[in-house]
Scaffold this motif. Structure first.
Motif, PDB file in Angstrom:
ATOM      1  N   LEU A  22      31.885  41.589  27.431  1.00 51.12           N
ATOM      2  CA  LEU A  22      31.767  43.042  27.549  1.00 51.12           C
ATOM      3  C   LEU A  22      32.963  43.550  28.343  1.00 51.12           C
ATOM      4  CD1 LEU A  22      27.978  43.217  28.590  1.00 51.12           C
ATOM      5  CD2 LEU A  22      28.951  43.273  26.271  1.00 51.12           C
ATOM      6  N   GLY A  23      33.777  44.393  27.727  1.00 48.87           N
ATOM      7  CA  GLY A  23      34.990  44.883  28.388  1.00 48.87           C
ATOM      8  C   GLY A  23      36.202  44.185  27.803  1.00 48.87           C
ATOM      9  N   LEU A  24      37.027  44.952  27.105  1.00 53.45           N
ATOM     10  CA  LEU A  24      38.180  44.358  26.423  1.00 53.45           C
ATOM     11  C   LEU A  24      39.492  44.947  26.943  1.00 53.45           C
ATOM     12  CD1 LEU A  24      36.768  44.234  22.777  1.00 53.45           C
ATOM     13  CD2 LEU A  24      36.782  42.409  24.510  1.00 53.45           C
ATOM     14  N   GLY A  25      39.576  45.067  28.257  1.00 51.44           N
ATOM     15  CA  GLY A  25      40.861  45.403  28.858  1.00 51.44           C
ATOM     16  C   GLY A  25      41.757  44.176  28.802  1.00 51.44           C
ATOM     17  N   LEU A  26      42.784  44.165  29.624  1.00 49.63           N
ATOM     18  CA  LEU A  26      43.737  43.050  29.609  1.00 49.63           C
ATOM     19  C   LEU A  26      43.032  41.723  29.893  1.00 49.63           C
ATOM     20  CD1 LEU A  26      46.643  44.778  31.558  1.00 49.63           C
ATOM     21  CD2 LEU A  26      46.568  44.229  29.109  1.00 49.63           C
ATOM     22  N   MET A  27      42.166  41.726  30.906  1.00 51.70           N
ATOM     23  CA  MET A  27      41.519  40.466  31.287  1.00 51.70           C
ATOM     24  C   MET A  27      40.395  40.100  30.317  1.00 51.70           C
ATOM     25  SD  MET A  27      41.671  37.904  33.175  1.00 51.70           S
ATOM     26  CE  MET A  27      42.544  38.120  34.724  1.00 51.70           C
ATOM     27  N   GLY A  28      39.541  41.065  29.960  1.00 52.01           N
ATOM     28  CA  GLY A  28      38.450  40.774  29.033  1.00 52.01           C
ATOM     29  C   GLY A  28      38.975  40.252  27.706  1.00 52.01           C
ATOM     30  N   SER A  29      40.064  40.849  27.217  1.00 54.07           N
ATOM     31  CA  SER A  29      40.652  40.389  25.947  1.00 54.07           C
ATOM     32  C   SER A  29      41.165  38.962  26.077  1.00 54.07           C
ATOM     33  CB  SER A  29      41.799  41.318  25.518  1.00 54.07           C
ATOM     34  OG  SER A  29      41.298  42.596  25.237  1.00 54.07           O
ATOM     35  N   VAL A  76      26.650  35.959  28.714  1.00 56.51           N
ATOM     36  CA  VAL A  76      27.247  37.297  28.605  1.00 56.51           C
ATOM     37  C   VAL A  76      28.214  37.485  29.762  1.00 56.51           C
ATOM     38  CG1 VAL A  76      26.795  39.775  28.603  1.00 56.51           C
ATOM     39  CG2 VAL A  76      25.180  38.207  27.480  1.00 56.51           C
ATOM     40  N   ILE A  77      29.482  37.647  29.426  1.00 56.46           N
ATOM     41  CA  ILE A  77      30.514  37.853  30.455  1.00 56.46           C
ATOM     42  C   ILE A  77      30.855  39.330  30.486  1.00 56.46           C
ATOM     43  CG2 ILE A  77      32.939  37.406  31.054  1.00 56.46           C
ATOM     44  CD1 ILE A  77      32.632  34.654  29.744  1.00 56.46           C
ATOM     45  N   VAL A  78      30.933  39.888  31.691  1.00 56.98           N
ATOM     46  CA  VAL A  78      31.374  41.276  31.807  1.00 56.98           C
ATOM     47  C   VAL A  78      32.601  41.318  32.708  1.00 56.98           C
ATOM     48  CG1 VAL A  78      29.626  41.755  33.578  1.00 56.98           C
ATOM     49  CG2 VAL A  78      30.712  43.644  32.401  1.00 56.98           C
ATOM     50  N   CYS A  79      33.637  42.006  32.234  1.00 54.71           N
ATOM     51  CA  CYS A  79      34.885  42.095  32.988  1.00 54.71           C
ATOM     52  C   CYS A  79      35.479  43.482  32.759  1.00 54.71           C
ATOM     53  CB  CYS A  79      35.857  40.993  32.549  1.00 54.71           C
ATOM     54  SG  CYS A  79      37.359  40.952  33.552  1.00 54.71           S
ATOM     55  N   VAL A  80      35.189  44.379  33.671  1.00 54.80           N
ATOM     56  CA  VAL A  80      35.684  45.754  33.556  1.00 54.80           C
ATOM     57  C   VAL A  80      36.335  46.180  34.876  1.00 54.80           C
ATOM     58  CG1 VAL A  80      34.151  46.500  31.685  1.00 54.80           C
ATOM     59  CG2 VAL A  80      33.348  46.612  34.056  1.00 54.80           C
ATOM     60  N   SER A  81      36.702  47.459  34.944  1.00 55.73           N
ATOM     61  CA  SER A  81      37.585  47.879  36.037  1.00 55.73           C
ATOM     62  C   SER A  81      36.948  47.825  37.423  1.00 55.73           C
ATOM     63  CB  SER A  81      38.125  49.271  35.757  1.00 55.73           C
ATOM     64  OG  SER A  81      37.057  50.128  35.466  1.00 55.73           O
ATOM     65  N   GLY A  82      35.613  47.932  37.525  1.00 57.34           N
ATOM     66  CA  GLY A  82      34.980  47.894  38.843  1.00 57.34           C
ATOM     67  C   GLY A  82      33.479  47.758  38.701  1.00 57.34           C
ATOM     68  N   LEU A 105      32.807  38.887  35.958  1.00 59.79           N
ATOM     69  CA  LEU A 105      34.170  38.552  36.386  1.00 59.79           C
ATOM     70  C   LEU A 105      34.942  39.800  36.784  1.00 59.79           C
ATOM     71  CD1 LEU A 105      34.995  35.717  33.805  1.00 59.79           C
ATOM     72  CD2 LEU A 105      34.222  35.502  36.167  1.00 59.79           C
ATOM     73  N   THR A 106      34.195  40.853  37.102  1.00 59.08           N
ATOM     74  CA  THR A 106      34.789  42.094  37.586  1.00 59.08           C
ATOM     75  C   THR A 106      35.094  41.942  39.080  1.00 59.08           C
ATOM     76  OG1 THR A 106      33.437  43.296  35.997  1.00 59.08           O
ATOM     77  CG2 THR A 106      34.281  44.568  37.883  1.00 59.08           C
ATOM     78  N   SER A 107      36.238  42.460  39.509  1.00 56.62           N
ATOM     79  CA  SER A 107      36.585  42.363  40.940  1.00 56.62           C
ATOM     80  C   SER A 107      35.876  43.437  41.748  1.00 56.62           C
ATOM     81  CB  SER A 107      38.102  42.552  41.131  1.00 56.62           C
ATOM     82  OG  SER A 107      38.811  41.638  40.363  1.00 56.62           O
ATOM     83  N   GLY A 130      32.065  35.807  39.583  1.00 56.87           N
ATOM     84  CA  GLY A 130      33.294  35.019  39.649  1.00 56.87           C
ATOM     85  C   GLY A 130      34.489  35.855  40.058  1.00 56.87           C
ATOM     86  N   ALA A 131      35.388  35.231  40.784  1.00 56.99           N
ATOM     87  CA  ALA A 131      36.650  35.872  41.162  1.00 56.99           C
ATOM     88  C   ALA A 131      37.776  35.127  40.447  1.00 56.99           C
ATOM     89  CB  ALA A 131      36.845  35.812  42.669  1.00 56.99           C
ATOM     90  N   ILE A 132      38.490  35.851  39.603  1.00 58.19           N
ATOM     91  CA  ILE A 132      39.571  35.231  38.827  1.00 58.19           C
ATOM     92  C   ILE A 132      40.852  35.260  39.658  1.00 58.19           C
ATOM     93  CG2 ILE A 132      40.959  35.366  36.727  1.00 58.19           C
ATOM     94  CD1 ILE A 132      38.646  36.864  35.389  1.00 58.19           C
ATOM     95  N   MET A 133      41.344  34.092  40.016  1.00 60.75           N
ATOM     96  CA  MET A 133      42.559  34.014  40.836  1.00 60.75           C
ATOM     97  C   MET A 133      43.773  33.776  39.931  1.00 60.75           C
ATOM     98  SD  MET A 133      40.853  34.519  43.526  1.00 60.75           S
ATOM     99  CE  MET A 133      42.314  34.709  44.516  1.00 60.75           C
ATOM    100  N   ALA A 134      43.919  34.614  38.908  1.00 61.96           N
ATOM    101  CA  ALA A 134      44.994  34.419  37.933  1.00 61.96           C
ATOM    102  C   ALA A 134      45.188  35.703  37.137  1.00 61.96           C
ATOM    103  CB  ALA A 134      44.640  33.279  36.986  1.00 61.96           C
ATOM    104  N   THR A 135      46.309  35.777  36.444  1.00 59.35           N
ATOM    105  CA  THR A 135      46.573  36.910  35.552  1.00 59.35           C
ATOM    106  C   THR A 135      46.143  36.535  34.119  1.00 59.35           C
ATOM    107  OG1 THR A 135      48.811  36.063  35.292  1.00 59.35           O
ATOM    108  CG2 THR A 135      48.487  37.803  36.940  1.00 59.35           C
ATOM    109  N   PRO A 136      46.005  37.525  33.234  1.00 61.87           N
ATOM    110  CA  PRO A 136      45.500  37.230  31.885  1.00 61.87           C
ATOM    111  C   PRO A 136      46.222  36.100  31.132  1.00 61.87           C
ATOM    112  CG  PRO A 136      45.434  39.594  32.262  1.00 61.87           C
ATOM    113  CD  PRO A 136      46.126  38.997  33.467  1.00 61.87           C
TER     114      PRO A 136
END
Ligand SMILES: NC(=O)c1ccc[n+]([C@@H]2O[C@H](COP(=O)([O-])OP(=O)(O)OC[C@H]3O[C@@H](n4cnc5c(N)ncnc54)[C@H](OP(=O)(O)O)[C@@H]3O)[C@@H](O)[C@H]2O)c1
Length: 309
Positions: A22-29, A76-82, A105-107, A130-136
């Motif tokens: 859920l969420g297809l920004g840079l990281m979700g994609s 179900v993974i969710v990764c959006v702006s906040g 995986l949202t910060s 989860g905290a992603i310690m990396a770029t896409p």
């Protein structure tokens, strides 16, 4: 959750776990692209239309609704702006998430993560933060670190899927605040060390030194600071003992005064170091100038100067 292995929870034994993103920004994609590359049946959903095209061409299913997106996968993974956006997405489908693993995986902040964990617990939803310690571009790499907190059982059950996204994925604690504290602590180190390095480059280049000429000295200095002194610092902090016969706060304060004076003369901003100078000054003013640099943690834990008597 039942005792099936990660690979057996799909449409047949031996298949990869279906995952919804859920969420297809840079990281979700990037997450969805990696899952597709590793043969996970992948469902995607995004608030705005038009972001799923490339993923669909790689084999993703674009869900027509949030409810469908959740229904199609056990993970179900969710990764959006906040977190506010994250809650707007998951709260309307909270009941439907029961029996699924929700991986956020949202910060955000530890407080925000703990609030979502409490909400998930009330609904009986397995939850990992989860905290992603990396770029896409690093998603899916063997060295990529993702720090997790929450349900340890869910982490262990779905470890192969989670390792697909980051080869160094690590479970830290059931308290979902912990990985968020690690995330922010490491980011704080990133910003302070990078800012210190940029100040150093400004300083030496004011004397006509090419930045590249300084690099070997900076690299060796970072190595010196990081190893083994960081371990020593941690031991001092753990023991609360800051006696030193090596380098006192007073010695460091004098050097800081030189750094600030030299920066001013060279026309370089000193804002970066003023707060550190203030900490050194306070330690001396309060009679702790003989302690080691690690003793500054006493002031960081007590940020406000004591009120005037
Ligand atoms: N990019 C990185 O290098 C990086 C590294 C580590 C961690 N992260 C974290 O990963 C998360 C996503 O980052 P990103 O780089 O993918 O950001 P991004 O490219 O700006 O994408 C933001 C996503 O959030 C969605 N969104 C925002 N507000 C929403 C709302 N109210 N309801 C539903 N969806 C909403 C957007 O949907 P729309 O398309 O509809 O606007 C979009 O899918 C952030 O928490 C970020 O801190 C990113």
């Amino acid at each position: 959750m039942d005792g099936d292995t990660n690979e057996s929870r799909g449409s047949g034994r031996g298949e990869r776990t279906p995952v919804t993103v859920l969420g297809l920004g840079l990281m979700g994609s990037a997450l969805a692209r990696t899952l597709l590359a590793k043969q996970h049946p992948t469902t995607v959903w995004n608030r705005s239309s038009g972001r799923a095209g490339e993923l669909v061409s790689r084999g993703a299913v674009e869900a027509s609704s949030l409810a469908e997106a959740v229904a199609l996968s056990p993970v179900v993974i969710v990764c959006v702006s906040g977190y506010e956006a994250m809650r707007q997405i998951v709260e309307p489908v909270g009941e439907r998430l029961s029996g699924h693993l929700l991986v956020n995986l949202t910060s955000g902040t530890p407080t925000e993560a703990r609030a979502v964990a409490a909400w998930a617990a009330e609904l009986g939803v397995d939850y990992l933060d989860g905290a992603i310690m990396a770029t896409p571009p690093l998603i899916g790499g063997p060295e990529t670190l993702i720090l997790y907190g929450g349900s340890q059982g869910a982490f262990e059950e779905h470890a192969p899927t989670l390792m697909t996204l980051g080869g160094q994925s690590t479970f830290l604690a059931e308290d979902v605040g912990v990985p968020l504290f690690y995330d922010l602590a490491l980011l704080g180190m990133l910003w302070t060390t990078t800012a210190g390095y940029l100040h150093a480059l400004a300083l030496v280049s004011s004397a006509g030194v090419e930045p590249a000429e300084f690099v070997p000295f900076a690299t060796a200095w970072f190595e010196h600071v990081l190893s083994p002194d960081l371990g020593d610092t941690a031991a001092e902090v753990a023991a609360g003992e800051f006696a030193t016969e090596v380098s006192s706060i007073e010695v460091n304060k004098a050097a800081m005064d030189h750094l600030i004076a030299a920066s001013r003369t060279a026309g370089i901003a000193t804002e970066l170091f003023e707060p550190i100078k203030a900490l050194l000054d306070r330690q001396v003013d309060e009679g702790r100038g003989a302690g080691s640099l690690a003793s500054l943690i006493e002031l960081l834990r007590r940020p406000e100067p004591p009120a005037a008597q």
